[in-house]
Motif scaffolding. Structure first.
Motif: not given
Lengths: 400, 400
Positions: B376, B370-371, B367, A73-75, B331, B327-328, A71, A306-308, B374
């Motif tokens: 689930x 947020x993980x 993890x 994190x989005x930055x 989410x 961003x974490x 994982x 982070x999706x998909x 996305x």
């Protein structure tokens, strides 16, 4: 002989009547009830599952997913440019290997029943041809399992980043399938220059065009006008796709519908992700005008977001939700975009569920196609050219 | 003694450090590393999964799902009234039994880790108390497995359908938990009359209020003003929820933000589905003003539409997608809405992950939080009041 023959028993093509499907030499040889397998030939009981043609992932970025890298994190900041710049930087820092990563995403797609992928692949003066070479290796490694089209994509700009044109030219010489483009006004600051270059490359190499267009409202509308003019001038009707085209969801409906009519007349296609947080082209508007709509996952778990999960049946659900589709025929249209629509845009040969079609097939345990879309259960079986390539949601080949 | 004690080893509360969680008499007794189970007590290895408090389904309609009844193509027309009228008609024709159907949906929810549900339940002069009685039986049958709050909901209108008030009154006497309402202008044609009635019932029975508000733009804004006035007049701060509140996504941002400030001041909550095809209240606007946002599935596979699976982790993903959360921390806020936000709106006691909290818990193999949102994945384990009630995505109790 036996190895090349497979009898798929008790399946329902597109959710219709139960039949047996005989597959020979990679193609659908016969569709009829109560067939018998030749002695020694393989026979599989589909248990009345729905048979669909292979799903089509018509817009993604195989080279940049972070799948399997833990994982992150989005930055990036909020703008498009923030995302592009952050990604160019993190690509090095995180060692996002385009071959390894594209293998991971392509095999995930295959597990979900996608048998064809159009992937935009970044080329810029930082990463040079690395992305193209990595995804080309994946295309080769997975030949026969999944068809991959590579779009030579100037993600960081074409004119604003001298040297990029040469990279695109090189990629097209080395086997890229499609000429990409990106926001001719807002990114490249010279819409005429950008689009002339894209269409000139397309003409030189005899390749189709697929242009990312995030530009909103009238700015995007202007770019669509310029693209449509060039599509006609280069006689590229049927070979141009505009990806995203958010501007077609603009509040001025009359303006949007007029642009859509022009697109239909020029036989230009639209690719969508069905983004829920901004305007998008409405599927009904495009359908009414006769513009082909295909769909894709866009970036999956990458520096953009982070999706998909690469599931194009689930994408059909997102498309249905985004368009407020509730009736079966509408939900089925969302599925059409993720199958036949994508096949048309990618110009896939012999695609479909009739005799003679290539046996790129997916089995889904559901009552109706609409039911398959809203529940998108793990695919029971995926065939590519008549070979079993995935079972129970997972590709048979392991990813690196 | 041993039966009432459970040691959950190697879990990460909210994705943090790995600890052991001792559960005694239905509550979290101790959170610490390296605990030892009492002799004979049950001990479970969480394998470093994330521990979350039970998910909260804060807006749904248990009485009307078609789950398990075979695929039924959507029939209703495009307007709200079409859907309401079609449903009232099909309820009889299709024998949509509220008890059986609410059992199915509630147990599906439980399998996905929801340990509390607020369900609006239709009452009208056609179906009378059938919905209320059916869901009340489910609430009783599942006591100890899942907490169900029943909203007495005048789906077909209150003033426009004389006799409905008496049904709501009866339901509140018989144990409905919340007074519902619906579009005081567009549905009931008398906003003052409708809202006075709703708040009078609330005062008479000492119950909170939860009003469906689909009204768009300035019409919805007007209704919000009337609701806010009554919330203050009846001193019901903290006990009023507006569901959907689409008007808060209106283009006039200044007007919407001013309404949101009023809601914050009156301590009124918002429930959302994160609908992708129309304006919705933006989570960031509400968060900035201090308005609590909770989330729900709304109708699941019913006469209103074919979508939905009762998974509130997936709902958190929809909420994240709809709000362009990448961003974490953002989410995680979407997840907060589907846990703590819902618990606040439902006024759940001892909710959370600290010592002394009720052991309504979910284990998710991911993890980070947020993980978990996305991807689930199927929930590994669900506990309700310290008892194991679901494993690997499925409730241990069978649905009818």
């Amino acid at each position: 002989m036996a190895k090349e023959t497979l009898l798929l028993r008790n399946v329902r093509p597109q959710g219709g009547e139960t039949v047996d499907v005989l597959i020979r030499d990679g193609h659908i040889a016969r569709i009829a009830a109560d067939q018998h397998a030749a002695p020694g030939a393989q026979s599989i009981d589909g248990e009345n599952a729905i048979l669909l043609p292979g799903l089509v992932e018509a817009h993604t970025h195989l080279d940049k997913t972070l799948l399997g890298m833990g994982w992150r994190p989005h930055q990036a900041g909020p703008t498009l440019k923030d995302k592009i710049d952050t990604e160019r930087h993190l690509r090095r820092e995180w060692d996002i290997d385009p071959h390894r990563q594209s293998m991971r995403q392509a095999l995930l797609s295959l597990g979900h029943g996608s048998t064809a992928i159009r992937s935009h692949v970044d080329m810029d003066t930082d990463c040079g041809m690395e992305g193209f070479e990595g995804v080309s290796r994946t295309r080769e490694a997975l030949a026969g399992l999944i068809d991959i089209q590579i779009v030579a994509f100037p993600q960081s700009g074409l004119l604003v980043r001298p040297g990029t044109l040469e990279l695109m030219d090189q990629a097209l010489r080395d086997g890229a399938d499609v000429v990409g483009g990106l926001d001719p006004c807002s990114m490249d600051r010279d819409p005429k220059g950008h689009l002339d270059m894209v269409f000139e490359l397309a003409e030189r190499y005899g390749k189709p065009v697929d242009i990312h267009l995030h530009e909103p409202g009238e700015l995007g509308a202007f770019s669509i006008e310029l693209i449509t003019e060039r599509c006609r001038a280069h006689a590229m009707q049927g070979r141009v796709t505009i990806s995203h085209a958010f501007c077609l969801g603009m509040p001025d409906r009359a303006r949007a519908l007029s642009l859509i009519d022009d697109l239909a007349e020029a036989h230009i296609h639209i690719a969508t992700v069905a983004t829920p947080f901004r305007p998008v082209p409405l599927a009904d508007d495009l359908r009414a005008a006769g513009v082909t709509l295909c769909a894709g996952s866009d970036g999956i778990r990458d520096c953009w977001g982070p999706y998909g999960n690469a599931d194009m049946l689930e994408r059909a659900m997102h498309l249905g939700l985004r368009n407020n589709f509730r009736r079966d025929e509408d939900v089925e249209h969302a599925l059409w975009c993720c199958t036949y629509g994508g096949a048309e845009v990618m110009n896939l040969e012999n695609y479909g569920l009739t005799e003679g079609c290539r046996a790129d097939l997916v089995l889904v345990g559901a009552e109706t196609p609409a039911h398959a879309v809203v529940t998108h259960p793990p695919r029971k079986l995926v065939l590519k050219g008549g070979r079993i390539v995935a079972e129970n949601g997972c590709a048979l080949r392991d990813a690196p």
